[in-house]
Design a protein around this motif. Structure first.
Motif, PDB file in Angstrom:
ATOM      1  N   ILE A   1      20.172 -22.106   4.074  1.00 41.76           N
ATOM      2  CA  ILE A   1      20.368 -23.032   5.195  1.00 41.76           C
ATOM      3  C   ILE A   1      21.859 -23.257   5.428  1.00 41.76           C
ATOM      4  O   ILE A   1      22.333 -23.203   6.572  1.00 41.76           O
ATOM      5  CB  ILE A   1      19.639 -24.366   4.942  1.00 41.76           C
ATOM      6  CG1 ILE A   1      18.134 -24.157   5.018  1.00 41.76           C
ATOM      7  CG2 ILE A   1      20.079 -25.433   5.941  1.00 41.76           C
ATOM      8  CD1 ILE A   1      17.331 -25.362   4.586  1.00 41.76           C
ATOM      9  N   GLN A   2      22.597 -23.498   4.356  1.00 38.80           N
ATOM     10  CA  GLN A   2      24.038 -23.734   4.497  1.00 38.80           C
ATOM     11  C   GLN A   2      24.726 -22.497   5.065  1.00 38.80           C
ATOM     12  O   GLN A   2      25.561 -22.597   5.969  1.00 38.80           O
ATOM     13  CB  GLN A   2      24.643 -24.111   3.158  1.00 38.80           C
ATOM     14  CG  GLN A   2      26.099 -24.505   3.257  1.00 38.80           C
ATOM     15  CD  GLN A   2      26.645 -25.018   1.945  1.00 38.80           C
ATOM     16  OE1 GLN A   2      26.073 -24.775   0.887  1.00 38.80           O
ATOM     17  NE2 GLN A   2      27.747 -25.732   2.016  1.00 38.80           N
ATOM     18  N   ARG A   3      24.355 -21.324   4.564  1.00 34.77           N
ATOM     19  CA  ARG A   3      24.973 -20.092   5.066  1.00 34.77           C
ATOM     20  C   ARG A   3      24.622 -19.866   6.533  1.00 34.77           C
ATOM     21  O   ARG A   3      25.464 -19.447   7.326  1.00 34.77           O
ATOM     22  CB  ARG A   3      24.499 -18.915   4.211  1.00 34.77           C
ATOM     23  CG  ARG A   3      25.143 -17.620   4.583  1.00 34.77           C
ATOM     24  CD  ARG A   3      24.760 -16.529   3.613  1.00 34.77           C
ATOM     25  NE  ARG A   3      25.120 -15.234   4.161  1.00 34.77           N
ATOM     26  CZ  ARG A   3      24.658 -14.089   3.727  1.00 34.77           C
ATOM     27  NH1 ARG A   3      23.818 -14.054   2.708  1.00 34.77           N
ATOM     28  NH2 ARG A   3      25.019 -12.963   4.289  1.00 34.77           N
ATOM     29  N   ALA A   4      23.376 -20.167   6.910  1.00 32.57           N
ATOM     30  CA  ALA A   4      22.957 -20.004   8.306  1.00 32.57           C
ATOM     31  C   ALA A   4      23.713 -20.948   9.234  1.00 32.57           C
ATOM     32  O   ALA A   4      23.967 -20.612  10.396  1.00 32.57           O
ATOM     33  CB  ALA A   4      21.458 -20.220   8.434  1.00 32.57           C
TER      34      ALA A   4
ATOM     35  N   LEU B   1      10.499 -18.864   7.703  1.00 30.93           N
ATOM     36  CA  LEU B   1      11.455 -17.806   8.025  1.00 30.93           C
ATOM     37  C   LEU B   1      12.544 -17.701   6.959  1.00 30.93           C
ATOM     38  O   LEU B   1      12.938 -16.602   6.560  1.00 30.93           O
ATOM     39  CB  LEU B   1      12.094 -18.060   9.394  1.00 30.93           C
ATOM     40  CG  LEU B   1      11.184 -17.886  10.612  1.00 30.93           C
ATOM     41  CD1 LEU B   1      11.889 -18.396  11.870  1.00 30.93           C
ATOM     42  CD2 LEU B   1      10.776 -16.438  10.770  1.00 30.93           C
ATOM     43  N   ILE B   2      13.018 -18.851   6.493  1.00 33.69           N
ATOM     44  CA  ILE B   2      14.059 -18.871   5.464  1.00 33.69           C
ATOM     45  C   ILE B   2      13.530 -18.288   4.160  1.00 33.69           C
ATOM     46  O   ILE B   2      14.190 -17.464   3.518  1.00 33.69           O
ATOM     47  CB  ILE B   2      14.585 -20.308   5.252  1.00 33.69           C
ATOM     48  CG1 ILE B   2      15.377 -20.751   6.478  1.00 33.69           C
ATOM     49  CG2 ILE B   2      15.430 -20.417   3.993  1.00 33.69           C
ATOM     50  CD1 ILE B   2      15.701 -22.218   6.514  1.00 33.69           C
ATOM     51  N   LYS B   3      12.334 -18.687   3.760  1.00 30.98           N
ATOM     52  CA  LYS B   3      11.754 -18.180   2.513  1.00 30.98           C
ATOM     53  C   LYS B   3      11.483 -16.683   2.578  1.00 30.98           C
ATOM     54  O   LYS B   3      11.589 -15.989   1.571  1.00 30.98           O
ATOM     55  CB  LYS B   3      10.460 -18.919   2.192  1.00 30.98           C
ATOM     56  CG  LYS B   3      10.668 -20.318   1.667  1.00 30.98           C
ATOM     57  CD  LYS B   3       9.345 -20.944   1.323  1.00 30.98           C
ATOM     58  CE  LYS B   3       9.509 -22.280   0.658  1.00 30.98           C
ATOM     59  NZ  LYS B   3       8.208 -22.851   0.259  1.00 30.98           N
ATOM     60  N   ASN B   4      11.138 -16.177   3.744  1.00 32.65           N
ATOM     61  CA  ASN B   4      10.807 -14.758   3.890  1.00 32.65           C
ATOM     62  C   ASN B   4      12.035 -13.858   3.997  1.00 32.65           C
ATOM     63  O   ASN B   4      11.902 -12.639   3.928  1.00 32.65           O
ATOM     64  CB  ASN B   4       9.906 -14.541   5.107  1.00 32.65           C
ATOM     65  CG  ASN B   4       8.511 -15.063   4.865  1.00 32.65           C
ATOM     66  OD1 ASN B   4       8.056 -15.136   3.737  1.00 32.65           O
ATOM     67  ND2 ASN B   4       7.848 -15.444   5.936  1.00 32.65           N
ATOM     68  N   HIS B   5      13.210 -14.427   4.160  1.00 31.40           N
ATOM     69  CA  HIS B   5      14.426 -13.612   4.244  1.00 31.40           C
ATOM     70  C   HIS B   5      14.672 -12.939   2.893  1.00 31.40           C
ATOM     71  O   HIS B   5      14.417 -13.517   1.838  1.00 31.40           O
ATOM     72  CB  HIS B   5      15.626 -14.479   4.636  1.00 31.40           C
ATOM     73  CG  HIS B   5      16.839 -13.673   4.927  1.00 31.40           C
ATOM     74  ND1 HIS B   5      17.767 -13.393   3.959  1.00 31.40           N
ATOM     75  CD2 HIS B   5      17.258 -13.063   6.056  1.00 31.40           C
ATOM     76  CE1 HIS B   5      18.721 -12.662   4.483  1.00 31.40           C
ATOM     77  NE2 HIS B   5      18.441 -12.445   5.766  1.00 31.40           N
TER      78      HIS B   5
ATOM     79  N   ARG C   1      22.268 -16.303  10.553  1.00 29.95           N
ATOM     80  CA  ARG C   1      21.288 -17.133  11.250  1.00 29.95           C
ATOM     81  C   ARG C   1      20.376 -16.265  12.123  1.00 29.95           C
ATOM     82  O   ARG C   1      19.158 -16.441  12.147  1.00 29.95           O
ATOM     83  CB  ARG C   1      22.008 -18.196  12.088  1.00 29.95           C
ATOM     84  CG  ARG C   1      21.100 -19.188  12.753  1.00 29.95           C
ATOM     85  CD  ARG C   1      21.855 -20.355  13.367  1.00 29.95           C
ATOM     86  NE  ARG C   1      22.965 -19.979  14.223  1.00 29.95           N
ATOM     87  CZ  ARG C   1      24.248 -20.206  13.940  1.00 29.95           C
ATOM     88  NH1 ARG C   1      24.600 -20.804  12.820  1.00 29.95           N
ATOM     89  NH2 ARG C   1      25.191 -19.837  14.781  1.00 29.95           N
ATOM     90  N   ALA C   2      20.945 -15.289  12.809  1.00 26.69           N
ATOM     91  CA  ALA C   2      20.159 -14.367  13.638  1.00 26.69           C
ATOM     92  C   ALA C   2      19.232 -13.523  12.781  1.00 26.69           C
ATOM     93  O   ALA C   2      18.088 -13.248  13.175  1.00 26.69           O
ATOM     94  CB  ALA C   2      21.081 -13.491  14.461  1.00 26.69           C
ATOM     95  N   GLU C   3      19.698 -13.108  11.585  1.00 22.37           N
ATOM     96  CA  GLU C   3      18.832 -12.354  10.675  1.00 22.37           C
ATOM     97  C   GLU C   3      17.608 -13.168  10.271  1.00 22.37           C
ATOM     98  O   GLU C   3      16.501 -12.640  10.222  1.00 22.37           O
ATOM     99  CB  GLU C   3      19.605 -11.975   9.397  1.00 22.37           C
ATOM    100  CG  GLU C   3      20.593 -10.868   9.551  1.00 22.37           C
ATOM    101  CD  GLU C   3      21.343 -10.600   8.248  1.00 22.37           C
ATOM    102  OE1 GLU C   3      20.902 -11.091   7.179  1.00 22.37           O
ATOM    103  OE2 GLU C   3      22.368  -9.914   8.303  1.00 22.37           O
TER     104      GLU C   3
END
Length: 84
Positions: free
Chosen positions: A67-70, A53-57, A77-79
């Motif tokens: 990760i830190q921003r989330a 999910l993080i890589k696909n953002h 994080r919701a995005e």
């Protein structure tokens, strides 16, 4: 002693570098002390899903920066979790 063909070794390290190493660096997976029943397997599945999910953002930030921003920003994080 039988020598493995070069292709097998490269394939192993390709998998190691693209998946396991990223999980270890990002989530410190090697330090995880969960061993009971299916706990480790379940946690590893969740970590892989979150990493995907993080890589696909769409943000161009690094995985660590995302990760830190989330962690700090509930909207971001919701995005990541639910899409944009």
């Amino acid at each position: 002693m039988t020598r493995l063909p070069y292709g097998y070794i490269r394939k192993h390290w390709t998998i190691e570098n693209s998946q396991h190493w990223v999980l270890d660096v990002t989530f410190k997976e090697d330090d995880c002390k969960i061993y009971a029943d299916d706990g480790a397997k379940n946690l590893a599945t969740i970590k892989r899903k979150v990493l995907n999910l993080i890589k696909n953002h769409s943000s161009k930030d690094s995985v660590a920066d995302k990760i830190q921003r989330a962690c700090w920003d509930a909207k971001f994080r919701a995005e990541i979790l639910f899409g944009e």
